[in-house]
Design an enzyme around this catalytic site. Structure first.
Site, PDB file in Angstrom:
ATOM      1  N   THR A   6       0.842  -1.202   0.000  1.00  0.00           N
ATOM      2  CA  THR A   6       0.000   0.000   0.000  1.00  0.00           C
ATOM      3  C   THR A   6       0.868   1.239   0.000  1.00  0.00           C
ATOM      4  O   THR A   6       1.950   1.244   0.580  1.00  0.00           O
ATOM      5  CB  THR A   6      -0.950   0.039   1.221  1.00  0.00           C
ATOM      6  OG1 THR A   6      -1.665   1.283   1.217  1.00  0.00           O
ATOM      7  CG2 THR A   6      -0.214  -0.072   2.548  1.00  0.00           C
ATOM      8  N   GLU A  35      -4.934   0.491 -10.106  1.00  0.00           N
ATOM      9  CA  GLU A  35      -6.370   0.400  -9.831  1.00  0.00           C
ATOM     10  C   GLU A  35      -7.180   0.565 -11.104  1.00  0.00           C
ATOM     11  O   GLU A  35      -7.054   1.576 -11.775  1.00  0.00           O
ATOM     12  CB  GLU A  35      -6.789   1.500  -8.843  1.00  0.00           C
ATOM     13  CG  GLU A  35      -6.595   1.081  -7.411  1.00  0.00           C
ATOM     14  CD  GLU A  35      -7.248   2.044  -6.412  1.00  0.00           C
ATOM     15  OE1 GLU A  35      -8.318   2.602  -6.714  1.00  0.00           O
ATOM     16  OE2 GLU A  35      -6.660   2.213  -5.329  1.00  0.00           O
ATOM     17  N   ASP A  61      -8.563  -2.221  -0.712  1.00  0.00           N
ATOM     18  CA  ASP A  61      -9.213  -1.035  -1.251  1.00  0.00           C
ATOM     19  C   ASP A  61     -10.336  -0.697  -0.281  1.00  0.00           C
ATOM     20  O   ASP A  61     -11.152  -1.551   0.059  1.00  0.00           O
ATOM     21  CB  ASP A  61      -9.755  -1.276  -2.662  1.00  0.00           C
ATOM     22  CG  ASP A  61     -10.015   0.040  -3.387  1.00  0.00           C
ATOM     23  OD1 ASP A  61      -9.405   1.066  -3.005  1.00  0.00           O
ATOM     24  OD2 ASP A  61     -10.823   0.052  -4.337  1.00  0.00           O
ATOM     25  N   PHE A 137      -6.468   9.141  10.023  1.00  0.00           N
ATOM     26  CA  PHE A 137      -6.139   9.757   8.731  1.00  0.00           C
ATOM     27  C   PHE A 137      -7.427   9.882   7.906  1.00  0.00           C
ATOM     28  O   PHE A 137      -8.495   9.430   8.329  1.00  0.00           O
ATOM     29  CB  PHE A 137      -5.097   8.913   7.986  1.00  0.00           C
ATOM     30  CG  PHE A 137      -5.580   7.543   7.596  1.00  0.00           C
ATOM     31  CD1 PHE A 137      -5.564   6.501   8.513  1.00  0.00           C
ATOM     32  CD2 PHE A 137      -6.062   7.286   6.312  1.00  0.00           C
ATOM     33  CE1 PHE A 137      -6.018   5.236   8.158  1.00  0.00           C
ATOM     34  CE2 PHE A 137      -6.514   6.022   5.948  1.00  0.00           C
ATOM     35  CZ  PHE A 137      -6.494   4.993   6.882  1.00  0.00           C
ATOM     36  N   GLY A 138      -7.279  10.480   6.749  1.00  0.00           N
ATOM     37  CA  GLY A 138      -8.373  10.512   5.779  1.00  0.00           C
ATOM     38  C   GLY A 138      -9.676  11.056   6.347  1.00  0.00           C
ATOM     39  O   GLY A 138      -9.736  12.153   6.906  1.00  0.00           O
ATOM     40  N   ASP A 140     -11.321   9.988   8.878  1.00  0.00           N
ATOM     41  CA  ASP A 140     -11.540   9.696  10.304  1.00  0.00           C
ATOM     42  C   ASP A 140     -12.132  10.873  11.094  1.00  0.00           C
ATOM     43  O   ASP A 140     -12.966  10.656  11.976  1.00  0.00           O
ATOM     44  CB  ASP A 140     -10.243   9.224  10.972  1.00  0.00           C
ATOM     45  CG  ASP A 140      -9.882   7.798  10.581  1.00  0.00           C
ATOM     46  OD1 ASP A 140     -10.783   7.070  10.129  1.00  0.00           O
ATOM     47  OD2 ASP A 140      -8.706   7.425  10.736  1.00  0.00           O
TER      48      ASP A 140
HETATM   49  P1  ITT Z   1      -3.494   2.230  -1.533  1.00  0.00           P
HETATM   50  O1  ITT Z   1      -4.583   2.155  -2.579  1.00  0.00           O
HETATM   51  O2  ITT Z   1      -2.103   2.393  -2.083  1.00  0.00           O
HETATM   52  O3  ITT Z   1      -3.578   1.102  -0.528  1.00  0.00           O
HETATM   53  P2  ITT Z   1      -5.027   4.586  -0.635  1.00  0.00           P
HETATM   54  O4  ITT Z   1      -4.760   5.635   0.384  1.00  0.00           O
HETATM   55  O5  ITT Z   1      -5.398   5.041  -2.005  1.00  0.00           O
HETATM   56  O6  ITT Z   1      -3.763   3.586  -0.658  1.00  0.00           O
HETATM   57  P3  ITT Z   1      -7.660   3.350  -0.422  1.00  0.00           P
HETATM   58  O7  ITT Z   1      -7.866   3.418  -1.887  1.00  0.00           O
HETATM   59  O8  ITT Z   1      -7.985   2.074   0.270  1.00  0.00           O
HETATM   60  O9  ITT Z   1      -6.137   3.641  -0.040  1.00  0.00           O
HETATM   61  O10 ITT Z   1      -8.425   4.493   0.338  1.00  0.00           O
HETATM   62  C1  ITT Z   1      -9.319   5.345  -0.322  1.00  0.00           C
HETATM   63  C2  ITT Z   1      -9.498   6.603   0.442  1.00  0.00           C
HETATM   64  O11 ITT Z   1     -10.275   6.361   1.613  1.00  0.00           O
HETATM   65  C3  ITT Z   1      -8.220   7.296   0.880  1.00  0.00           C
HETATM   66  O12 ITT Z   1      -8.379   8.673   0.626  1.00  0.00           O
HETATM   67  C4  ITT Z   1      -8.140   7.025   2.356  1.00  0.00           C
HETATM   68  O13 ITT Z   1      -7.524   8.087   3.058  1.00  0.00           O
HETATM   69  C5  ITT Z   1      -9.600   6.853   2.743  1.00  0.00           C
HETATM   70  N1  ITT Z   1      -9.659   5.864   3.815  1.00  0.00           N
HETATM   71  C6  ITT Z   1      -9.461   4.525   3.687  1.00  0.00           C
HETATM   72  N2  ITT Z   1      -9.506   3.920   4.875  1.00  0.00           N
HETATM   73  C7  ITT Z   1      -9.738   4.895   5.782  1.00  0.00           C
HETATM   74  C8  ITT Z   1      -9.862   4.915   7.179  1.00  0.00           C
HETATM   75  O14 ITT Z   1      -9.716   3.826   7.904  1.00  0.00           O
HETATM   76  N3  ITT Z   1     -10.088   6.092   7.783  1.00  0.00           N
HETATM   77  C9  ITT Z   1     -10.218   7.220   7.071  1.00  0.00           C
HETATM   78  N4  ITT Z   1     -10.087   7.308   5.748  1.00  0.00           N
HETATM   79  C10 ITT Z   1      -9.850   6.144   5.106  1.00  0.00           C
END
Ligand code: ITT
Length: 171
Positions: A6, A35, A61, A137-138, A140
């Site tokens: 990842t 992807e 994902d 992160f993201g 959250d």
């Molecule tokens: P990889 O595909 O390289 O694994 P990514 O950050 O793109 O990394 P995802 O496609 O799985 O990972 O995530 C999609 C989005 O959703 C991304 O912007 C994340 O920050 C958010 N996200 C995923 N899981 C999360 C979580 O547990 N809490 C908050 N945001 C999350």
């Protein structure tokens, strides 16, 4: 040794912690995977696993699916986080009473025999009215799981007990 591939260090760190409780050690492979464009997390993960020429590998994902927005941002969660972000999501939900949402994680695992397995974890909850908390992160800071008052970003211990990622990994 199982590798988690990842580009997102936070996802790796959460997975490492969760799996450690089950005495499973993993290593970080800090690369993104290719992807495909698709409507479902499962299709993205299945196609990506096939394109990766390694065994003992985990990919994931994940996405945030908001009911009042027909599942948006869903499979577009990364792009939307990088563009309109949490404030943009809150704006879209302004004056919206239905704030129901779910986080979904689909984990793909290619085992030592090269067999591909998929695991899914879902946590239901709602979108807060403003961002709260600094952990995680993201999305959250805007996600409150069902039965709780705090966002994932306000209580990372609670997140790691309840999250979509934890459920998928435990499967
Ligand atoms: P990889 O595909 O390289 O694994 P990514 O950050 O793109 O990394 P995802 O496609 O799985 O990972 O995530 C999609 C989005 O959703 C991304 O912007 C994340 O920050 C958010 N996200 C995923 N899981 C999360 C979580 O547990 N809490 C908050 N945001 C999350």
């Amino acid at each position: 040794m199982i590798h988690f591939m990842t580009s997102n260090k936070h996802k790796y760190q959460e997975a490492e912690k969760i799996l450690k409780n089950h005495k499973i050690e993993i290593k970080w492979l800090p690369e993104g995977y290719e992807e495909i464009q698709s409507d479902t997390l499962e299709e993205v993960v299945t196609a990506a696993l096939k394109s990766i020429d390694k065994d003992q590998i985990i990919i994931e994902d994940a996405g945030l699916f908001i009911k009042a927005l027909s599942g948006f941002p869903g499979v577009y969660s990364r792009f939307i986080e990088d563009t309109i972000g949490n404030e943009g999501i809150l704006n879209l939900l302004k004056e919206q009473d239905n704030r129901k949402a779910e986080f979904i994680s689909v984990i793909g695992f290619k085992n030592e025999k090269g067999e591909e397995l998929l695991f899914k974890g879902i946590v239901k909850g709602e979108i807060a009215t403003k961002t709260r908390g600094k952990e995680g992160f993201g999305y959250d800071p805007i996600f409150i799981p069902e039965g709780e008052d705090k966002t994932f970003a306000e209580d990372i211990g609670m997140k790691n007990r309840l999250s979509h990622r934890k459920k998928a990994l435990e499967e």
